[in-house]
Design an enzyme around this catalytic site. Structure first.
Site, PDB file in Angstrom:
ATOM      1  N   ASP A 196     -11.106   2.502   3.929  1.00  0.00           N
ATOM      2  CA  ASP A 196     -11.336   1.060   3.814  1.00  0.00           C
ATOM      3  C   ASP A 196     -12.830   0.743   3.677  1.00  0.00           C
ATOM      4  O   ASP A 196     -13.205  -0.365   3.319  1.00  0.00           O
ATOM      5  CB  ASP A 196     -10.822   0.344   5.076  1.00  0.00           C
ATOM      6  CG  ASP A 196      -9.495  -0.365   4.852  1.00  0.00           C
ATOM      7  OD1 ASP A 196      -9.212  -0.741   3.700  1.00  0.00           O
ATOM      8  OD2 ASP A 196      -8.761  -0.550   5.838  1.00  0.00           O
ATOM      9  N   GLN A 198      -4.700  -1.697   9.663  1.00  0.00           N
ATOM     10  CA  GLN A 198      -4.594  -3.021   9.045  1.00  0.00           C
ATOM     11  C   GLN A 198      -5.127  -4.095   9.988  1.00  0.00           C
ATOM     12  O   GLN A 198      -4.777  -4.133  11.168  1.00  0.00           O
ATOM     13  CB  GLN A 198      -3.128  -3.297   8.667  1.00  0.00           C
ATOM     14  CG  GLN A 198      -2.918  -4.563   7.865  1.00  0.00           C
ATOM     15  CD  GLN A 198      -3.521  -4.516   6.460  1.00  0.00           C
ATOM     16  OE1 GLN A 198      -3.689  -3.448   5.873  1.00  0.00           O
ATOM     17  NE2 GLN A 198      -3.866  -5.666   5.922  1.00  0.00           N
ATOM     18  N   LYS A 221       0.838  -1.209   0.000  1.00  0.00           N
ATOM     19  CA  LYS A 221       0.000   0.000   0.000  1.00  0.00           C
ATOM     20  C   LYS A 221       0.872   1.257   0.000  1.00  0.00           C
ATOM     21  O   LYS A 221       0.614   2.201  -0.738  1.00  0.00           O
ATOM     22  CB  LYS A 221      -0.952  -0.017   1.217  1.00  0.00           C
ATOM     23  CG  LYS A 221      -2.045  -1.080   1.094  1.00  0.00           C
ATOM     24  CD  LYS A 221      -2.859  -1.269   2.366  1.00  0.00           C
ATOM     25  CE  LYS A 221      -3.803  -2.463   2.192  1.00  0.00           C
ATOM     26  NZ  LYS A 221      -4.627  -2.747   3.383  1.00  0.00           N
TER      27      LYS A 221
HETATM   28  N1  GUN Z   1      -6.847  -7.111   6.213  1.00  0.00           N
HETATM   29  C1  GUN Z   1      -7.132  -7.841   5.109  1.00  0.00           C
HETATM   30  N2  GUN Z   1      -7.609  -7.043   4.136  1.00  0.00           N
HETATM   31  C2  GUN Z   1      -7.637  -5.797   4.628  1.00  0.00           C
HETATM   32  C3  GUN Z   1      -8.029  -4.535   4.100  1.00  0.00           C
HETATM   33  O1  GUN Z   1      -8.496  -4.400   2.956  1.00  0.00           O
HETATM   34  N3  GUN Z   1      -7.882  -3.471   4.941  1.00  0.00           N
HETATM   35  C4  GUN Z   1      -7.417  -3.591   6.197  1.00  0.00           C
HETATM   36  N4  GUN Z   1      -7.337  -2.496   6.938  1.00  0.00           N
HETATM   37  N5  GUN Z   1      -7.051  -4.741   6.725  1.00  0.00           N
HETATM   38  C5  GUN Z   1      -7.152  -5.836   5.936  1.00  0.00           C
END
Ligand code: GUN
Length: 292
Positions: A119, A96, A52
């Site tokens: 998100d 995350q 990211k």
């Molecule tokens: N864990 C697995 N996929 C994601 C996601 O798209 N965003 C976040 N914040 N955590 C995750």
């Protein structure tokens, strides 16, 4: 069989986003800024967050990575979330997941300001999405919709079977494909670990979305001839063939399922890169104030 090249599409979209960032800065506006909170050292989470941050760099976004050790208290984490809510320079941020078991993920998500929740995990964003109001849509389902759109895959009237009911993928995906939109207008069946005779349902799928997180779970006897198969799985399995000592496996047994498909996404290089690009798109929307 046509391979859905998520990586290729994601690279195209990154260029589109980079062009938009260029326009913004030419107008004297600031670069979009995404912050990410990473708690602990889970291998998968480390990799996702690193991707990211790198993607932000590629499109000209600013990014901030905030790391905490596994033993951070829930209150300390909530305090950091509130700080980011108030930080005028940060357009959007993510925490995350998964978080350590002593921290309530729901509490953390509910503390995020919905207007910075790129998100799309906050109940306000999920609720707004369900009734068709502008919202941040969860990145993986948004990425899948974009792939369907860019490959001109017809969805109206199709039977879409979603395997998995997570808040991040299965649930929002089921709702989105059932909306009166394009892509959308599907008849949707959501299956999960308690579904009886799963194969009899997946065999009816014109579009099959595998999002259960179980490597190579979907086998050829579960897939109809000509189906569109979208593989959301990213399980890490041990491998002697890679430097890292593992490789990513999807939820679909690709070699035996792909010959039956009209379209299929590979793992890696299918849905994964699109998830990251959707997060960038949401951050751009946040920077432009286009959702709230
Ligand atoms: N864990 C697995 N996929 C994601 C996601 O798209 N965003 C976040 N914040 N955590 C995750």
């Amino acid at each position: 069989m046509q391979l859905i090249q998520g990586k290729l599409i994601a690279d195209q979209i990154k260029e589109e986003i980079a062009d938009e960032v260029k326009k913004l800065t030419e107008q004297g506006k600031k670069r979009p800024h995404l912050a990410a909170i990473l708690v602990g050292h889970d291998g998968g989470s480390e990799t996702y967050v690193a991707h990211k941050v790198k993607a932000c760099e590629q499109v000209g976004f600013e990014s901030t990575l905030i790391r905490f050790e596994e033993n951070i208290s829930e209150n300390e984490l909530l305090e950091k979330v509130r700080e980011l809510n108030a930080d005028k320079d940060v357009d959007g941020f993510i925490v995350q997941l998964p978080l350590p078991s002593h921290i309530s993920e729901n509490k953390v998500i509910e503390t995020i300001d919905p207007s910075k929740d790129v998100d799309g995990f906050h109940p306000i964003n999920l609720g707004r999405m369900v009734i068709g109001l502008p919202s941040y849509v969860s990145a993986t389902p948004a990425g899948i919709l974009e792939l369907i759109r860019r490959y001109n895959i017809e969805t109206a009237g199709k039977h879409c079977v979603v395997v998995g009911r997570s808040n991040i993928v299965g649930k929002p995906m089921s709702i989105l494909l059932g909306q009166k939109t394009n892509p959308g207008n599907c008849t949707v069946t959501m299956c999960h670990s308690r579904t009886k005779d799963l194969a009899s349902i997946t065999l009816q799928a014109d579009i099959l979305i595998a999002a259960l997180g179980s490597p190579e779970f979907v086998t050829q006897n579960m897939v109809k001839e000509g189906a569109v198969v979208i593989d959301v799985g990213t399980s890490r399995v041990a491998s002697t063939e890679t430097k890292s000592g593992f490789r990513l496996k999807g939820d679909v047994k690709f070699d035996e399922v792909s010959p039956k498909c009209s379209y299929i996404t590979p793992v890696p290089g299918g849905v994964g890169p699109m998830t990251i690009v959707s997060l960038l798109k949401n951050t751009l929307l946040a920077a432009k104030g286009e959702v709230y």
